[in-house]
Motif scaffolding. Structure first.
Motif, short mmCIF file in Angstrom:
data_model
loop_
_atom_site.label_atom_id
_atom_site.label_comp_id
_atom_site.label_asym_id
_atom_site.label_seq_id
_atom_site.Cartn_x
_atom_site.Cartn_y
_atom_site.Cartn_z
N PRO A 84 0.81 -1.22 0.00
CA PRO A 84 0.00 0.00 0.00
C PRO A 84 0.85 1.27 0.00
CG PRO A 84 0.04 -0.95 2.20
CD PRO A 84 0.79 -1.91 1.31
N ALA A 85 0.54 2.19 -0.90
CA ALA A 85 1.10 3.53 -0.84
C ALA A 85 0.18 4.41 0.00
CB ALA A 85 1.26 4.12 -2.23
N ARG A 86 -1.14 4.31 -0.27
CA ARG A 86 -2.14 4.96 0.57
C ARG A 86 -3.42 4.14 0.56
NH1 ARG A 86 -4.24 11.00 -0.51
NH2 ARG A 86 -5.50 10.02 -2.15
N LEU A 87 -3.93 3.86 1.75
CA LEU A 87 -5.23 3.22 1.92
C LEU A 87 -5.96 3.97 3.02
CD1 LEU A 87 -4.38 -0.60 1.79
CD2 LEU A 87 -5.90 0.62 0.23
N ARG A 88 -7.21 4.32 2.76
CA ARG A 88 -7.98 5.09 3.73
C ARG A 88 -9.17 4.30 4.25
NH1 ARG A 88 -8.37 10.98 0.69
NH2 ARG A 88 -6.50 11.89 1.63
N PRO A 89 -9.34 4.28 5.58
CA PRO A 89 -8.46 4.85 6.60
C PRO A 89 -7.39 3.84 7.00
CG PRO A 89 -10.41 3.98 7.64
CD PRO A 89 -10.58 3.73 6.16
N GLY A 90 -6.37 4.31 7.70
CA GLY A 90 -5.43 3.40 8.32
C GLY A 90 -4.02 3.40 7.79
N THR A 216 -12.41 -5.02 11.48
CA THR A 216 -11.31 -4.55 12.33
C THR A 216 -10.01 -5.29 12.03
OG1 THR A 216 -12.03 -6.09 14.05
CG2 THR A 216 -12.83 -3.83 14.20
N ASP A 217 -10.07 -6.56 11.56
CA ASP A 217 -8.84 -7.28 11.30
C ASP A 217 -8.07 -6.72 10.11
OD1 ASP A 217 -10.62 -8.15 9.40
OD2 ASP A 217 -10.21 -10.28 9.65
N VAL A 218 -8.73 -5.94 9.26
CA VAL A 218 -8.03 -5.27 8.16
C VAL A 218 -6.96 -4.34 8.71
CG1 VAL A 218 -8.28 -3.51 6.39
CG2 VAL A 218 -9.84 -5.45 6.45
N PHE A 219 -7.26 -3.64 9.80
CA PHE A 219 -6.30 -2.69 10.35
C PHE A 219 -5.10 -3.41 10.96
CE2 PHE A 219 -10.43 -0.59 10.31
CZ PHE A 219 -10.12 0.53 9.58
N ASP A 220 -5.30 -4.65 11.44
CA ASP A 220 -4.16 -5.43 11.91
C ASP A 220 -3.21 -5.76 10.77
OD1 ASP A 220 -5.25 -5.47 14.47
OD2 ASP A 220 -6.33 -7.35 14.14
N LEU A 221 -3.77 -6.08 9.59
CA LEU A 221 -2.93 -6.38 8.42
C LEU A 221 -2.20 -5.14 7.95
CD1 LEU A 221 -5.31 -8.74 6.44
CD2 LEU A 221 -3.29 -9.37 7.75
N LEU A 222 -2.85 -3.97 8.01
CA LEU A 222 -2.18 -2.74 7.61
C LEU A 222 -1.05 -2.41 8.58
CD1 LEU A 222 -5.21 -0.54 6.55
CD2 LEU A 222 -3.54 -1.66 5.08
N GLU A 223 -1.25 -2.71 9.85
CA GLU A 223 -0.19 -2.50 10.83
C GLU A 223 1.02 -3.38 10.50
OE1 GLU A 223 1.69 -0.79 14.08
OE2 GLU A 223 -0.23 -0.24 13.15
N GLU A 224 0.78 -4.60 10.05
CA GLU A 224 1.87 -5.48 9.66
C GLU A 224 2.69 -4.89 8.53
OE1 GLU A 224 0.43 -9.30 8.66
OE2 GLU A 224 -0.43 -9.71 10.63
N ASP A 225 2.06 -4.12 7.64
CA ASP A 225 2.76 -3.53 6.50
C ASP A 225 3.82 -2.52 6.92
OD1 ASP A 225 1.52 -4.85 4.35
OD2 ASP A 225 -0.24 -3.59 4.56
N THR A 226 3.69 -1.97 8.13
CA THR A 226 4.64 -0.95 8.58
C THR A 226 5.77 -1.55 9.38
OG1 THR A 226 3.45 -0.51 10.65
CG2 THR A 226 2.74 0.70 8.68
N GLN A 227 5.73 -2.86 9.58
CA GLN A 227 6.74 -3.50 10.42
C GLN A 227 7.78 -4.24 9.60
OE1 GLN A 227 4.40 -5.95 13.06
NE2 GLN A 227 3.49 -4.18 14.08
#
Length: 227
Positions: A84-90, A216-227
């Motif tokens: 992801p370059a940008r996904l809204r929200p998150g 809500t689990d989508v935001f957990d996957l997006l968090e993984e993208d930053t790690q």
């Protein structure tokens, strides 16, 4: 810079959020190295479809293949291919970071070299003031910065949500032109917008429906993208 972009085939795919189905019975094909635009009014499931195509939102039915990886079984591999370059929200750049801090952070997290980041900035036609806050940049430049920082790590595909939101026509044209330049590297661009641009674009139309809510689990996957 050359990348072997992802190709995608979907047949009868559907996904749902907390409020019900967000898209259903959808067939699509995306060619490697193309600019593919999910087009439709806000609330039609554009973001959800981008998430599904990148292995970040499970399907409830249908067949989806991303460069030989079948979802949902191989979702982890697909998430590594399509970033992801940008996904809204998150998933957006931190507005209170300075540009140089955003560059340094992406260098450390993604492993992209500073030289590759400079090349990606040049590719999208951006030469930002690196001492400026990200939030001080023009909205189009903020988006181009996010695109460049993602392109710099050479993913097979990138996600760019809400390309036309909040941008005047001239700025929209600037961003679409930059995304076309990204595809010249072989990278596949999966974007969303109310209306697709003219020219060499693969368009996926979504019908109007009630506003989507993401699991809500989508935001957990997006968090993984930053790690």
């Amino acid at each position: 810079m050359y990348v072997d972009g992802v190709s995608i085939v979907g047949r009868g795919i559907a996904a749902k959020g907390p409020e019900g189905v967000v898209f259903a019975n959808l067939d699509l094909e995306v060619s490697s190295g193309s600019l593919a635009v999910v087009a439709g009014p806000g609330g039609t499931g554009r973001t959800s479809l981008l998430l599904a195509l990148s292995g970040r939102l499970p399907l409830i039915t249908g067949y989806l293949d991303v460069s030989g990886h079948v979802l949902p079984a191989q979702a982890k591999a697909v998430r590594q291919l399509v970033r992801p370059a940008r996904l809204r929200p998150g998933y957006e750049l931190e507005e209170q970071h300075r540009v140089r801090e955003a560059i340094r952070e992406r260098h450390l997290i993604s492993g992209a070299s500073l030289r590759d980041i400079d090349a990606a900035l040049s590719l999208v036609g951006l030469a930002p003031d690196r001492s400026a806050l990200v939030g001080e940049l023009h909205a189009a430049d903020q988006l181009l910065l996010a695109i460049a920082l993602t392109v710099a790590s050479f993913p097979a595909g990138i996600l760019v949500d809400d390309v036309d939101v909040g941008l005047p026509m001239a700025s929209r044209a600037q961003v679409w032109a930059a995304l076309h330049e990204v595809t010249r590297t072989g990278m596949t661009v999966l974007a969303s917008a109310t209306d697709a641009p003219s020219g060499d674009v693969e368009v996926i139309h979504l019908p109007a429906r009630e506003p989507e809510e993401l699991p809500t689990d989508v935001f957990d996957l997006l968090e993984e993208d930053t790690q």
